[in-house]
Write a protein that holds these residues in place. Sequence first.
Motif, PDB file in Angstrom:
ATOM      1  N   GLY A 190     -26.255  -1.339   1.227  1.00 60.87           N
ATOM      2  CA  GLY A 190     -25.511  -1.411   2.371  1.00 60.87           C
ATOM      3  C   GLY A 190     -24.163  -1.491   2.120  1.00 60.87           C
ATOM      4  O   GLY A 190     -23.614  -2.081   1.407  1.00 60.87           O
ATOM      5  N   GLY A 191     -23.263  -1.680   3.226  1.00 65.25           N
ATOM      6  CA  GLY A 191     -21.918  -2.211   3.241  1.00 65.25           C
ATOM      7  C   GLY A 191     -22.017  -3.473   3.583  1.00 65.25           C
ATOM      8  O   GLY A 191     -22.851  -4.131   3.178  1.00 65.25           O
ATOM      9  N   THR A 192     -20.808  -4.128   4.174  1.00 60.59           N
ATOM     10  CA  THR A 192     -20.589  -5.292   4.267  1.00 60.59           C
ATOM     11  C   THR A 192     -19.928  -5.477   5.814  1.00 60.59           C
ATOM     12  O   THR A 192     -18.988  -5.064   5.867  1.00 60.59           O
ATOM     13  N   LEU A 193     -20.863  -6.135   6.512  1.00 61.97           N
ATOM     14  CA  LEU A 193     -20.268  -6.468   7.835  1.00 61.97           C
ATOM     15  C   LEU A 193     -19.165  -7.311   7.861  1.00 61.97           C
ATOM     16  O   LEU A 193     -18.898  -8.262   7.123  1.00 61.97           O
ATOM     17  N   PRO A 194     -17.995  -7.065   8.874  1.00 58.58           N
ATOM     18  CA  PRO A 194     -16.898  -8.078   8.740  1.00 58.58           C
ATOM     19  C   PRO A 194     -16.823  -9.385   8.770  1.00 58.58           C
ATOM     20  O   PRO A 194     -16.513 -10.347   7.896  1.00 58.58           O
ATOM     21  N   ALA A 195     -17.911  -9.762   9.604  1.00 57.81           N
ATOM     22  CA  ALA A 195     -17.971 -11.515   9.721  1.00 57.81           C
ATOM     23  C   ALA A 195     -18.679 -11.827   8.482  1.00 57.81           C
ATOM     24  O   ALA A 195     -18.429 -13.144   8.007  1.00 57.81           O
ATOM     25  N   SER A 196     -19.865 -11.113   7.873  1.00 60.69           N
ATOM     26  CA  SER A 196     -20.454 -11.379   6.736  1.00 60.69           C
ATOM     27  C   SER A 196     -19.489 -11.534   5.425  1.00 60.69           C
ATOM     28  O   SER A 196     -19.537 -12.530   4.613  1.00 60.69           O
ATOM     29  N   LEU A 197     -18.639 -10.566   5.575  1.00 58.24           N
ATOM     30  CA  LEU A 197     -17.463 -10.440   4.240  1.00 58.24           C
ATOM     31  C   LEU A 197     -16.647 -11.762   4.408  1.00 58.24           C
ATOM     32  O   LEU A 197     -16.366 -12.610   3.303  1.00 58.24           O
ATOM     33  N   ALA A 198     -16.241 -12.003   5.618  1.00 57.39           N
ATOM     34  CA  ALA A 198     -15.343 -13.255   5.858  1.00 57.39           C
ATOM     35  C   ALA A 198     -16.145 -14.634   5.540  1.00 57.39           C
ATOM     36  O   ALA A 198     -15.409 -15.462   4.830  1.00 57.39           O
ATOM     37  N   ALA A 199     -17.140 -14.473   5.890  1.00 58.47           N
ATOM     38  CA  ALA A 199     -18.106 -16.024   5.708  1.00 58.47           C
ATOM     39  C   ALA A 199     -18.267 -15.989   4.057  1.00 58.47           C
ATOM     40  O   ALA A 199     -18.601 -17.264   3.774  1.00 58.47           O
ATOM     41  N   ASP A 200     -18.445 -14.970   3.441  1.00 57.29           N
ATOM     42  CA  ASP A 200     -18.658 -14.875   1.889  1.00 57.29           C
ATOM     43  C   ASP A 200     -17.254 -15.308   1.315  1.00 57.29           C
ATOM     44  O   ASP A 200     -17.363 -16.160   0.497  1.00 57.29           O
ATOM     45  N   TRP A 201     -16.279 -14.945   1.887  1.00 57.23           N
ATOM     46  CA  TRP A 201     -14.846 -15.462   1.144  1.00 57.23           C
ATOM     47  C   TRP A 201     -14.863 -17.092   1.431  1.00 57.23           C
ATOM     48  O   TRP A 201     -14.668 -17.617   0.441  1.00 57.23           O
ATOM     49  N   LEU A 202     -15.368 -17.376   2.510  1.00 57.24           N
ATOM     50  CA  LEU A 202     -15.355 -18.888   2.708  1.00 57.24           C
ATOM     51  C   LEU A 202     -16.200 -19.745   1.932  1.00 57.24           C
ATOM     52  O   LEU A 202     -16.020 -20.618   1.598  1.00 57.24           O
ATOM     53  N   THR A 203     -17.316 -18.890   1.545  1.00 54.43           N
ATOM     54  CA  THR A 203     -18.508 -19.733   0.596  1.00 54.43           C
ATOM     55  C   THR A 203     -17.780 -19.842  -0.583  1.00 54.43           C
ATOM     56  O   THR A 203     -18.100 -20.969  -1.110  1.00 54.43           O
ATOM     57  N   SER A 204     -16.832 -19.051  -1.159  1.00 57.17           N
ATOM     58  CA  SER A 204     -16.363 -19.063  -2.484  1.00 57.17           C
ATOM     59  C   SER A 204     -15.493 -20.202  -2.264  1.00 57.17           C
ATOM     60  O   SER A 204     -15.310 -21.090  -3.035  1.00 57.17           O
ATOM     61  N   ALA A 205     -14.650 -20.370  -1.324  1.00 58.46           N
ATOM     62  CA  ALA A 205     -13.389 -21.321  -0.779  1.00 58.46           C
ATOM     63  C   ALA A 205     -14.400 -22.670  -0.931  1.00 58.46           C
ATOM     64  O   ALA A 205     -13.693 -23.625  -1.446  1.00 58.46           O
ATOM     65  N   TRP A 206     -15.206 -22.625  -0.183  1.00 54.30           N
ATOM     66  CA  TRP A 206     -16.016 -23.846  -0.118  1.00 54.30           C
ATOM     67  C   TRP A 206     -16.917 -24.506  -1.409  1.00 54.30           C
ATOM     68  O   TRP A 206     -16.893 -25.569  -1.447  1.00 54.30           O
ATOM     69  N   ASP A 207     -17.396 -23.467  -2.099  1.00 49.30           N
ATOM     70  CA  ASP A 207     -17.761 -23.808  -3.414  1.00 49.30           C
ATOM     71  C   ASP A 207     -18.825 -24.714  -3.268  1.00 49.30           C
ATOM     72  O   ASP A 207     -18.763 -25.880  -4.050  1.00 49.30           O
ATOM     73  N   GLN A 208     -19.696 -24.559  -2.311  1.00 49.16           N
ATOM     74  CA  GLN A 208     -20.947 -25.482  -2.202  1.00 49.16           C
ATOM     75  C   GLN A 208     -22.128 -25.234  -3.287  1.00 49.16           C
ATOM     76  O   GLN A 208     -22.304 -23.887  -3.360  1.00 49.16           O
ATOM     77  N   ASN A 209     -22.670 -26.081  -3.662  1.00 50.79           N
ATOM     78  CA  ASN A 209     -24.040 -25.967  -4.347  1.00 50.79           C
ATOM     79  C   ASN A 209     -25.236 -26.038  -3.604  1.00 50.79           C
ATOM     80  O   ASN A 209     -25.372 -27.176  -3.063  1.00 50.79           O
ATOM     81  N   ALA A 210     -25.459 -25.145  -3.117  1.00 49.44           N
ATOM     82  CA  ALA A 210     -26.695 -24.952  -1.996  1.00 49.44           C
ATOM     83  C   ALA A 210     -27.981 -25.170  -2.376  1.00 49.44           C
ATOM     84  O   ALA A 210     -29.088 -24.705  -1.949  1.00 49.44           O
ATOM     85  N   GLY A 211     -28.063 -25.870  -3.567  1.00 55.24           N
ATOM     86  CA  GLY A 211     -29.589 -26.135  -4.136  1.00 55.24           C
ATOM     87  C   GLY A 211     -30.086 -27.285  -3.429  1.00 55.24           C
ATOM     88  O   GLY A 211     -31.189 -27.405  -3.078  1.00 55.24           O
ATOM     89  N   LEU A 212     -29.316 -28.207  -2.830  1.00 52.13           N
ATOM     90  CA  LEU A 212     -29.609 -29.560  -2.273  1.00 52.13           C
ATOM     91  C   LEU A 212     -28.688 -29.763  -1.037  1.00 52.13           C
ATOM     92  O   LEU A 212     -27.602 -29.657  -1.135  1.00 52.13           O
ATOM     93  N   THR A 213     -29.277 -30.307  -0.031  1.00 52.09           N
ATOM     94  CA  THR A 213     -28.563 -30.676   1.019  1.00 52.09           C
ATOM     95  C   THR A 213     -27.441 -31.851   0.704  1.00 52.09           C
ATOM     96  O   THR A 213     -26.534 -31.715   1.390  1.00 52.09           O
ATOM     97  N   ALA A 214     -27.825 -32.637  -0.029  1.00 55.04           N
ATOM     98  CA  ALA A 214     -26.645 -33.793  -0.462  1.00 55.04           C
ATOM     99  C   ALA A 214     -25.354 -32.843  -1.126  1.00 55.04           C
ATOM    100  O   ALA A 214     -24.354 -33.501  -0.654  1.00 55.04           O
ATOM    101  N   CYS A 215     -25.572 -31.883  -1.894  1.00 58.96           N
ATOM    102  CA  CYS A 215     -24.455 -31.245  -2.192  1.00 58.96           C
ATOM    103  C   CYS A 215     -23.670 -30.269  -1.236  1.00 58.96           C
ATOM    104  O   CYS A 215     -22.513 -29.813  -1.401  1.00 58.96           O
ATOM    105  N   ALA A 216     -24.676 -29.867  -0.422  1.00 53.32           N
ATOM    106  CA  ALA A 216     -24.197 -28.811   0.449  1.00 53.32           C
ATOM    107  C   ALA A 216     -24.640 -29.164   1.915  1.00 53.32           C
ATOM    108  O   ALA A 216     -25.637 -28.215   2.590  1.00 53.32           O
ATOM    109  N   PRO A 217     -24.231 -30.005   2.673  1.00 51.77           N
ATOM    110  CA  PRO A 217     -24.975 -30.237   4.054  1.00 51.77           C
ATOM    111  C   PRO A 217     -25.160 -29.239   5.053  1.00 51.77           C
ATOM    112  O   PRO A 217     -25.943 -28.670   5.466  1.00 51.77           O
TER     113      PRO A 217
END
Length: 452
Positions: free
Chosen positions: A80-107
Amino acid sequence: MTDATAALDRAAAAAKAFLAGLDTAPAAAPATLAAMRARLGGPLGAEGVPADKVIDDLIAGVEGGINGSAGGRHFAWVIGGTLPASLAADWLTSAWDQNAGLTACAPAASVVEEIAGGWLKDVLGLPASASFALVTGCQMAHATCLAAARHAVLARAGWDVAADGLFGAPPITVLANGERHASVDRALRLLGFGNCSLVALAVGDDGRVAPDTLAAALAAAPGPVIVSLAAGDLNTGACDDFAALVPLAKAAGAWVHVDGAFGLWARASARHREAVAGIELADSWASDAHKWLNTPYDCGLAFVADPVAHRAAMTVSTSYMPVAADAREAVDWTPEWSRRARGFAVYAALRELGRDGIAAMIDRCCDHAAALAHGIGALPGAELLAGPGLNQALVSFGGATDAVIARINAGGEAMFGGTTWRGRRAMRISVSSWRTTEADVARTIAAVKAVL
Ligand SMILES: Cc1ncc(COP(=O)(O)O)c(C=O)c1O
C-alpha cells in the motif's frame, strides 16, 4: 550534541519533494546496488557528522534506489501507499519516541491504540469483544493469533502449554488452505510446529477449500486441530467460503484462523463484503494496516475472538513494569516487549478516511485492478490468467513473461512482480494504494502495450 531542527527541516523538505515528484519518478528504482554501496559505504568514521549533513548525504546516497511504492503506479507484491495523515503521525511517532509496550511508558500511545483497535474491529466487522494487537506485520499477526490458538486447543485437550511447553503435548494438526501464504508456515515454525503437523488442503479451480475436503480432513485428524483459511490469495484474490467452512471446523472443535493480510479489508466495503461472508465467525484474524489501510510500514493487525486465550499466550509481568488498573497494556497482547507506537499511524489513517473513505479506497483499488487486468489481458501477446479477484489478478505473456516484466520495470512507468501460479509464469497485478488513479491505469496499460 547536534540540533534536531536542521536535520528535520532537511528531511521534511526532501520528503515533500519526493511525494510531489512521484508522478514523474520511475516506479521501479533504477539505481544499481553497487552504485548505492559506493555512495553510502566506506568505513565508519571515528568522528561524528552533524545531523543535517547525515541527512543530506543519506538523501543523495539513496538517489535512484527508492521504489515508487508510495505512488500510484506500483503494482508489485501487495504494497500500500501511505496516507498523508498517517505519514505525518508516523513522523511524530518517531519524534515522540514512546515505548508503547506499557502505558506507563507511553500513556497517549496506549489510549490512541485502544481507540484505534476498537475502530478497526468496527470497520472490519469483527466482534467488538475480540482482543487485538498491533504488531510488525501479518507474519507476526499470524504468530500472535496462532499462539493463542495453540494455547486454546491444547487447553481443551487438558494440556497447559504455558507451563509444560510442546514436548509431550498432544500433537496438533494444522489444516491449511493449500495455496496459503508462506508466512503462515513460518509463523507455525516459530511456534514449534514442524512441517509434518501441517496438512495442505486441496483447493478447487476457484482457489477455495471445498467443504467436503475440510470435512474429510477434520474426520481424519487425530487430536486438537487448527484450521487456517485464506481471505485474499496473493495471486488471485480468492477467499475461502467462510460461511460454509468455519461452522464445519468449529463443530469439530477446531480453532479457525484466517490469513486476511489484505482480504480482511473487503469487510469494509459494501460492494466486496460478500466475498468474505462468514469470516466474522472465525476465532482469529491476521491482517495488515501497511497494506490496504495505507499506513507506513510496519503495522500488522492480530484479532482474537477469545481474549482469554490471546492474553494467556502473550502476557508477561515483572516487578519493574507498573500496570495501570484502567489501561489496556500492549505487553499483554503482543509478542514484543519494547515496541513502536504504531497506533498513532493507524488512528490517523482511520480518521483521515473515515468509514466511507476506507470503503471507497477498497472499491477504487478493486476497480483499478480489474481495469488493468482486462486492459493488459486484451493486448496482443497477453493472456488474463486469473482474476480479477478483489485487488489482484494475473496475466501471462507466455515464455516472455519475465522479460516483459523486466522491460516494463526498466521503463519506469510502472512496477510489477512475477509469480509462478499452478505451473505457469505470470505477472501479478496488485493495486493497494490510495493514490492510484484512472490516469495511472491508462498510463500503465500504454506502457505495457509499448513493451509488447
Ligand atoms: C496473503 C498474505 N499473507 C501474509 C503476508 C505477510 O504479510 P507481512 O509481510 O505484513 O508480514 C502477505 C504479504 O506480504 C500476504 O500477501
